[in-house]
Design a protein around this motif. Structure first.
Motif, PDB file in Angstrom:
ATOM      1  N   ILE A   1      15.408  -9.170  -3.968  1.00 41.49           N
ATOM      2  CA  ILE A   1      16.317  -8.574  -2.992  1.00 41.49           C
ATOM      3  C   ILE A   1      17.203  -7.545  -3.686  1.00 41.49           C
ATOM      4  N   ILE A   2      17.227  -6.342  -3.131  1.00 42.49           N
ATOM      5  CA  ILE A   2      18.162  -5.311  -3.593  1.00 42.49           C
ATOM      6  C   ILE A   2      19.186  -5.147  -2.483  1.00 42.49           C
ATOM      7  N   PRO A   3      20.408  -5.660  -2.671  1.00 42.23           N
ATOM      8  CA  PRO A   3      21.351  -5.757  -1.563  1.00 42.23           C
ATOM      9  C   PRO A   3      22.088  -4.472  -1.220  1.00 42.23           C
ATOM     10  N   SER A   4      21.957  -3.458  -2.039  1.00 45.04           N
ATOM     11  CA  SER A   4      22.547  -2.147  -1.785  1.00 45.04           C
ATOM     12  C   SER A   4      22.063  -1.230  -2.889  1.00 45.04           C
ATOM     13  N   TRP A   5      22.614  -0.018  -2.952  1.00 46.26           N
ATOM     14  CA  TRP A   5      22.246   0.873  -4.050  1.00 46.26           C
ATOM     15  C   TRP A   5      23.286   1.983  -4.151  1.00 46.26           C
ATOM     16  N   LYS A   6      23.296   2.684  -5.275  1.00 45.65           N
ATOM     17  CA  LYS A   6      24.166   3.841  -5.474  1.00 45.65           C
ATOM     18  C   LYS A   6      23.325   4.934  -6.123  1.00 45.65           C
ATOM     19  N   ASP A   7      23.914   6.111  -6.310  1.00 39.90           N
ATOM     20  CA  ASP A   7      23.178   7.244  -6.891  1.00 39.90           C
ATOM     21  C   ASP A   7      21.841   7.416  -6.158  1.00 39.90           C
ATOM     22  N   LEU A   8      21.936   7.647  -4.848  1.00 39.93           N
ATOM     23  CA  LEU A   8      20.767   7.591  -3.983  1.00 39.93           C
ATOM     24  C   LEU A   8      19.704   8.619  -4.332  1.00 39.93           C
ATOM     25  N   GLU A   9      20.108   9.732  -4.915  1.00 36.65           N
ATOM     26  CA  GLU A   9      19.141  10.792  -5.219  1.00 36.65           C
ATOM     27  C   GLU A   9      18.677  10.764  -6.666  1.00 36.65           C
ATOM     28  N   ALA A  10      19.223   9.857  -7.454  1.00 37.98           N
ATOM     29  CA  ALA A  10      18.833   9.766  -8.861  1.00 37.98           C
ATOM     30  C   ALA A  10      17.566   8.921  -8.996  1.00 37.98           C
ATOM     31  N   PRO A  11      16.701   9.252  -9.962  1.00 37.17           N
ATOM     32  CA  PRO A  11      15.512   8.414 -10.176  1.00 37.17           C
ATOM     33  C   PRO A  11      15.910   7.034 -10.683  1.00 37.17           C
ATOM     34  N   LEU A  12      15.066   6.054 -10.415  1.00 32.86           N
ATOM     35  CA  LEU A  12      15.328   4.706 -10.917  1.00 32.86           C
ATOM     36  C   LEU A  12      15.165   4.665 -12.432  1.00 32.86           C
ATOM     37  N   ALA A  13      15.922   3.782 -13.045  1.00 32.68           N
ATOM     38  CA  ALA A  13      15.675   3.504 -14.454  1.00 32.68           C
ATOM     39  C   ALA A  13      14.247   2.984 -14.589  1.00 32.68           C
ATOM     40  N   LYS A  14      13.519   3.479 -15.583  1.00 27.21           N
ATOM     41  CA  LYS A  14      12.094   3.138 -15.716  1.00 27.21           C
ATOM     42  C   LYS A  14      11.856   1.633 -15.804  1.00 27.21           C
ATOM     43  N   PRO A  15      12.678   0.870 -16.532  1.00 30.57           N
ATOM     44  CA  PRO A  15      12.438  -0.583 -16.565  1.00 30.57           C
ATOM     45  C   PRO A  15      12.528  -1.230 -15.189  1.00 30.57           C
ATOM     46  N   LEU A  16      13.471  -0.763 -14.349  1.00 28.47           N
ATOM     47  CA  LEU A  16      13.601  -1.320 -13.003  1.00 28.47           C
ATOM     48  C   LEU A  16      12.419  -0.897 -12.141  1.00 28.47           C
TER      49      LEU A  16
ATOM     50  N   ALA B   1       5.106 -10.596  -4.562  1.00 27.06           N
ATOM     51  CA  ALA B   1       6.477 -10.982  -4.218  1.00 27.06           C
ATOM     52  C   ALA B   1       6.937 -10.220  -2.985  1.00 27.06           C
ATOM     53  N   LEU B   2       7.774 -10.856  -2.181  1.00 28.64           N
ATOM     54  CA  LEU B   2       8.387 -10.179  -1.044  1.00 28.64           C
ATOM     55  C   LEU B   2       9.521  -9.303  -1.577  1.00 28.64           C
ATOM     56  N   ILE B   3       9.490  -8.016  -1.243  1.00 27.42           N
ATOM     57  CA  ILE B   3      10.508  -7.076  -1.689  1.00 27.42           C
ATOM     58  C   ILE B   3      11.428  -6.783  -0.509  1.00 27.42           C
ATOM     59  N   VAL B   4      12.733  -6.964  -0.710  1.00 27.27           N
ATOM     60  CA  VAL B   4      13.707  -6.823   0.379  1.00 27.27           C
ATOM     61  C   VAL B   4      14.777  -5.806  -0.028  1.00 27.27           C
ATOM     62  N   GLY B   5      14.981  -4.808   0.828  1.00 29.62           N
ATOM     63  CA  GLY B   5      16.043  -3.836   0.613  1.00 29.62           C
ATOM     64  C   GLY B   5      17.060  -3.934   1.730  1.00 29.62           C
TER      65      GLY B   5
END
Length: 233
Positions: free
Chosen positions: A74-89, A101-105
């Motif tokens: 579950i990803i309950p929110s996010w910031k830096d909406l236009e930035a690419p994700l960190a590669k490990p994530l 796995a069920l992925i929930v945003g």
């Protein structure tokens, strides 16, 4: 029976309310309500202390390794909406999705899932105020701005803020049955199923017309002079 593993991603600058939504639904012992005992994990890109946008600090006990065997991420929110994700994530989300796995945003968490490339060609939603930005950044996603959540099988996304509760309750209902969801809703004093969608909250411009403006002006004039006599004309 092995407890289902639920991993919730926290990050520096997260809203405590957004983080608390999955914690409320899945983080407490709800076995008396007919739910399984979950192996609940709050994790970050790196474990350790993070700051919230409310001035609180939270110690995150797990890193991204907690996603490797999670049944639900579950990803309950996010910031830096236009930035690419960190590669490990990005890699961790991709691996979790590929193994089922069920992925929930929840709310703006949809942006993180989209940035990981998991929503391409699929339907999703997010907070109504950010749906146009989601469309602009990811035109290959079918964005529905009117609903409280979208269940697309192995990926579930929700509208903003309190709609995360509706979404989590839907997941409980879909996976563990209507009775368990109803008991949980009663326990946390939440509507078992909220009618309508987020369309009722969207700010929409009202077209102006000469007649509408004249009528509004007349009402304002009467309100300002209520002590006087006014004719119908």
């Amino acid at each position: 029976m092995t407890a289902p593993i639920i991993a919730v991603l926290a990050f520096d600058g997260i809203s405590p309310f957004h983080l608390s939504v999955p914690c409320l639904v899945f983080g407490a012992d709800r076995t008396s309500l007919g739910l399984p005992r979950f192996d609940f994990r709050v994790c970050g890109i790196e474990e350790g202390l993070i700051r919230t946008d409310a001035g609180l600090s939270i110690m995150v006990p797990h890193g991204l390794a907690a996603l490797e065997d999670a049944d639900m991420v579950i990803i309950p929110s996010w910031k830096d909406l236009e930035a690419p994700l960190a590669k490990p994530l990005e890699d961790a989300l991709g691996r979790a999705h590929r193994r089922g796995a069920l992925i929930v945003g929840l709310c703006l968490g949809t942006f993180a899932i989209a940035a990981a490339g998991l929503l391409s060609g699929r339907k999703a939603t997010t907070h109504w105020a950010y749906t146009e930005q989601l469309r602009a950044l990811h035109p290959d996603i079918s964005v529905d701005a009117d609903v409280l959540y979208v269940d697309d099988g192995d990926i579930v996304t929700s509208a903003g803020v309190a709609a995360g509760l509706d979404c989590c309750l839907h997941i409980v209902r879909a996976r563990y049955g209507a009775e368990a969801a109803l008991r949980l809703a009663r326990h946390v004093v939440l509507s078992p199923h909220r009618q309508g969608g987020q369309a009722q909250f969207i700010e929409r411009p009202v077209a102006k017309s000469a007649k509408a403006d004249r009528f509004t002006g007349a009402l304002d004039a009467v309100r300002a002079t209520l002590g006087e006599t006014h004719s119908l004309d």
